[in-house]
Design a protein around this motif. Structure first.
Motif, PDB file in Angstrom:
ATOM      1  N   CYS A 174      45.315  -6.369  -4.866  1.00  0.00           N
ATOM      2  CA  CYS A 174      45.864  -7.532  -4.373  1.00  0.00           C
ATOM      3  C   CYS A 174      44.687  -8.725  -4.621  1.00  0.00           C
ATOM      4  O   CYS A 174      43.712  -8.314  -4.139  1.00  0.00           O
ATOM      5  CB  CYS A 174      46.276  -7.309  -3.017  1.00  0.00           C
ATOM      6  N   LYS A 176      45.422 -11.555  -2.695  1.00  0.00           N
ATOM      7  CA  LYS A 176      45.944 -12.682  -1.790  1.00  0.00           C
ATOM      8  C   LYS A 176      44.889 -12.867  -0.582  1.00  0.00           C
ATOM      9  O   LYS A 176      44.850 -14.048  -0.079  1.00  0.00           O
ATOM     10  CB  LYS A 176      47.241 -12.372  -1.331  1.00  0.00           C
ATOM     11  N   PHE A 177      44.057 -11.789  -0.023  1.00  0.00           N
ATOM     12  CA  PHE A 177      43.135 -11.982   0.931  1.00  0.00           C
ATOM     13  C   PHE A 177      43.647 -12.720   2.228  1.00  0.00           C
ATOM     14  O   PHE A 177      43.168 -13.831   2.615  1.00  0.00           O
ATOM     15  CB  PHE A 177      41.800 -12.686   0.462  1.00  0.00           C
ATOM     16  N   CYS A 178      44.562 -12.128   2.478  1.00  0.00           N
ATOM     17  CA  CYS A 178      45.214 -12.577   4.052  1.00  0.00           C
ATOM     18  C   CYS A 178      44.045 -12.159   4.992  1.00  0.00           C
ATOM     19  O   CYS A 178      43.523 -10.800   4.878  1.00  0.00           O
ATOM     20  CB  CYS A 178      46.646 -11.947   4.431  1.00  0.00           C
ATOM     21  N   TYR A 180      43.750 -10.742   7.781  1.00  0.00           N
ATOM     22  CA  TYR A 180      43.868  -9.578   8.568  1.00  0.00           C
ATOM     23  C   TYR A 180      43.537  -8.241   7.869  1.00  0.00           C
ATOM     24  O   TYR A 180      43.539  -7.304   8.384  1.00  0.00           O
ATOM     25  CB  TYR A 180      45.106  -9.701   9.428  1.00  0.00           C
ATOM     26  N   CYS A 181      43.821  -8.663   6.369  1.00  0.00           N
ATOM     27  CA  CYS A 181      44.084  -7.521   5.597  1.00  0.00           C
ATOM     28  C   CYS A 181      43.046  -6.640   4.827  1.00  0.00           C
ATOM     29  O   CYS A 181      42.419  -7.225   4.231  1.00  0.00           O
ATOM     30  CB  CYS A 181      45.172  -7.682   4.619  1.00  0.00           C
ATOM     31  N   PRO A 184      42.784  -5.883  -0.232  1.00  0.00           N
ATOM     32  CA  PRO A 184      41.961  -6.241  -1.295  1.00  0.00           C
ATOM     33  C   PRO A 184      40.562  -5.724  -1.364  1.00  0.00           C
ATOM     34  O   PRO A 184      39.899  -5.581  -2.568  1.00  0.00           O
ATOM     35  CB  PRO A 184      41.968  -7.749  -1.178  1.00  0.00           C
ATOM     36  N   GLN A 218      51.577  -4.348  -4.228  1.00  0.00           N
ATOM     37  CA  GLN A 218      51.335  -5.240  -2.902  1.00  0.00           C
ATOM     38  C   GLN A 218      52.262  -6.587  -3.060  1.00  0.00           C
ATOM     39  O   GLN A 218      52.701  -6.850  -2.046  1.00  0.00           O
ATOM     40  CB  GLN A 218      50.021  -5.577  -2.615  1.00  0.00           C
ATOM     41  N   THR A 219      52.321  -7.185  -4.168  1.00  0.00           N
ATOM     42  CA  THR A 219      52.914  -8.488  -4.442  1.00  0.00           C
ATOM     43  C   THR A 219      53.491  -8.438  -5.823  1.00  0.00           C
ATOM     44  O   THR A 219      52.970  -8.984  -6.596  1.00  0.00           O
ATOM     45  CB  THR A 219      51.798  -9.612  -4.556  1.00  0.00           C
ATOM     46  N   ARG A 306      48.099 -17.361   4.462  1.00  0.00           N
ATOM     47  CA  ARG A 306      49.029 -16.782   3.819  1.00  0.00           C
ATOM     48  C   ARG A 306      49.644 -17.904   2.560  1.00  0.00           C
ATOM     49  O   ARG A 306      50.580 -17.455   1.901  1.00  0.00           O
ATOM     50  CB  ARG A 306      50.447 -16.559   4.741  1.00  0.00           C
TER      51      ARG A 306
HETATM   52 FE1  SF4 Z   1      47.621  -8.608   0.029  1.00  0.00          FE
HETATM   53 FE2  SF4 Z   1      49.748  -8.034   1.430  1.00  0.00          FE
HETATM   54 FE3  SF4 Z   1      47.300  -7.571   2.556  1.00  0.00          FE
HETATM   55 FE4  SF4 Z   1      48.329 -10.017   2.130  1.00  0.00          FE
HETATM   56  S1  SF4 Z   1      48.940  -8.396   3.486  1.00  0.00           S
HETATM   57  S2  SF4 Z   1      45.991  -9.305   1.424  1.00  0.00           S
HETATM   58  S3  SF4 Z   1      49.405 -10.023   0.308  1.00  0.00           S
HETATM   59  S4  SF4 Z   1      48.118  -6.489   0.470  1.00  0.00           S
END
Ligand code: SF4
Ligand code: 5AD
Length: 537
Positions: A174, A176-178, A180-181, A184, A218-219, A306
């Motif tokens: 992924c 995106k590097f949200c 909280y996540c 990645p 993931q996306t 996001r």
């Molecule tokens: Fe990627 Fe989904 Fe995590 Fe966002 S929440 S970083 S889109 S895996």
């Protein structure tokens, strides 16, 4: 040969990884056992998305430490995201762990195991840092014989295994590097697999009798495969791209005998009409969209990185409903993100009310080491408030899901029969009904939460349904033949339906008439094929 016990935590991606690891190790002569005590090798395929997922593994490893002290020949391995995220910490805290293997290195697991068995030394294969991981994955893209790609390609396709549902990976990692996540960092950069390889894998699964394929990423809507084609025109080499919409079209067309094609998970930005149009025009693509919002507050969405707003999310929801009639939406929410106020939470609540998801997974924010979120924000929402918001949103969602399920009463829908249901014997919900929130289907990572209100009230002795409402037994219709059992199946919208029938119906797609919708569980009776009506893809 050694016997392996493999336990999987977390998302569908991990379920798929475990299946591939199992295929690979079986081919080398290892066998698998469902009994931990019977195993020579214990492998945990782990998830790091929330602290709770990691805690479960820590406690299992703690117990194994005692067993390993008595039986030093026992091999203990940690694979997946937790190994990748905290390899060094694991080795320090749990020196009895013999093997560690990150999700991007799973092709190396057999070699690690063999080496350990030969030398007795600790073995690990971790991507370690983004640059190396990116290099590995870039290589995977160019060379289909790369280890990682080979892991997916090595999948076995036996018509005797009787599997009706399967996952096929289309995108790894992924970008995106949200904030909280952790994904990645554990799964690395986004890489799309080639459409030919995906089609080939799906075709083999279909030929082996599979009736439902779920494409995983993931996306998934970011799927984009760049072909290096040598055009024979004067314009020189042309670069051709396959988009996600094109991939869906290609699979729908290329797999004419596959009754159900689904995909998970979508990102709410960069979601074009082309995807929705393919869904509308392809009758065997399920009209089901898992599209996590995470929050209904623009301020929180921005802090989460996001890249969309509440309005643009709602615009997508409107567009999806306009272009794909009968589409059902599924969401994810995080409550208690740093600085989330009552007003921010109220916006998440009102978003859920407005969208009316078929189902939603709700998680309490869990600060994850290594993420931007933990570095930048203080986890300042008290646990009681997180819990209150979690339960409140669950109750609201269960109410909406129940209302949507009730709309099905009297309708005939098609279900894919998964086999005897877990309810036990009769066509009525067991006490489990009051314990599981959301849906009986596993969430993108795990069931987000149990309905704490239901749980505590269930302890009071009164039998409750999932909403904490008094349980009312559904009417059981005609006497069932003695060889019938209670079966469960899933609609194209992934709703669980419980009905009575002979076990031989397992793995068949059948029409059933919906009789009762209690809590999250739908009860039905077998119907005549001629009664079947289409309620969607
Ligand atoms: Fe990627 Fe989904 Fe995590 Fe966002 S929440 S970083 S889109 S895996
Ligand atoms: N805390 C709580 N929930 C999280 N998720 C991902 N990371 C976290 C975290 N740190 C949730 C998101 C995502 C789902 C798979 O897990 O809702 O969509």
């Amino acid at each position: 040969m050694k016997k392996i016990y493999l336990e999987t935590f977390g998302c569908q991606m991990n379920v798929l990884d475990s299946e591939l690891v199992e295929t690979q190790l079986r081919a080398l002569g290892y066998s698998f056992t469902p009994a931990l005590d019977d195993a020579d090798v214990v492998l945990y395929n782990t998830c790091s998305v929330r602290q709770r997922s990691e805690q479960k593994v820590w406690s299992r490893l703690g117990i194994l430490k005692i067993r390993k002290a008595e039986d030093p020949a026992l091999v203990v391995g940690v694979i997946g995201c937790m190994a990748e995220r905290d390899g060094a910490g694991l080795m320090k805290r749990m020196p009895h762990v013999d093997l560690m293997c990150g999700p991007s290195e799973l092709d190396q697991l057999p070699a690690l195991l063999e080496n350990h068995l030969k030398t007795g030394k600790q073995q690990h294969a971790l991507a370690g840092n983004n640059s190396r991981r990116t290099k590995t994955l870039d290589h995977a893209r160019e060379d289909p014989d790369d280890g990682l790609e080979a892991l997916d390609l090595a999948r076995s396709f036996s018509p005797y295994e009787q599997r009706f549902q399967a996952y096929v990976r289309i995108v790894r990692g992924c970008n995106k590097f949200c904030t909280y996540c952790v994904v990645p960092y554990t799964r690395g950069a986004e890489v799309s697999r080639s459409p030919q390889v995906i089609l080939e894998e799906a075709r083999k699964l279909t030929d082996a009798g599979c009736l439902e394929i779920t494409l995983l990423g993931q996306t998934v809507n970011h799927y984009a495969y760049a072909h290096d084609t040598q055009a024979s025109t004067s314009t020189g080499p042309a670069k051709q791209r396959t988009t996600f919409a094109e991939l869906l079209g290609l699979l729908h067309e290329g797999l004419p005998h596959l009754p159900r094609l689904r995909f998970l998970t979508n990102f709410p930005a960069d979601f074009g009409d082309d995807i929705l149009q393919v869904m509308r025009d392809s009758p065997r693509i399920c009209r089901y969209l898992h599209i996590p919002a995470q929050s209904g507050s623009d301020r929180i969405l921005q802090m989460m990185n996001r890249g969309y707003t509440r309005d643009s999310y709602l615009e997508l929801v409107g567009r999806a409903r306009r272009i794909v009639p009968h589409i059902q939406l599924v969401g994810d929410f995080i409550v208690g993100f740093p600085t989330e106020t009552d007003a921010d939470y109220a916006l998440s609540r009102s978003l859920a009310e407005q969208v009316r998801y078929k189902n939603a997974f709700i998680f309490k924010y869990s600060p994850r080491p290594g993420t931007v979120g933990i570095k930048r924000y203080v986890d300042d929402v008290p646990e009681e408030i997180k819990r209150f918001r979690n339960n409140d949103l669950l109750r609201l969602q269960n109410h909406i899901s129940h209302e949507l399920n009730r709309e099905l009463l009297g309708q005939v829908v098609e279900v894919l029969c998964d086999g005897p249901s877990g309810w036990g014997g009769t066509n009525a919900p067991s006490d489990k009904d009051s314990l599981i929130a959301g849906s009986a289907h596993q969430s993108p990572v795990e069931l987000g939460a149990t309905l704490a209100a239901g749980l505590s009230r269930a302890g009071s002795g009164m039998r409750l349904d999932r909403h904490g409402q008094p349980y009312v037994a559904p009417q059981v219709t005609a006497q069932r033949p003695p060889d019938w059992v209670q079966l469960s199946g899933r609609t194209t919208f992934d709703q669980i339906v419980v009905f009575d029938g002979p076990p031989a119906l397992t793995g068949r797609i059948l029409p059933v008439r919906i009789r009762e919708a209690l809590g999250m569980t739908i009860f039905a009776d077998l119907a005549e094929a001629s009664d079947a009506c289409r309620t969607g893809g």
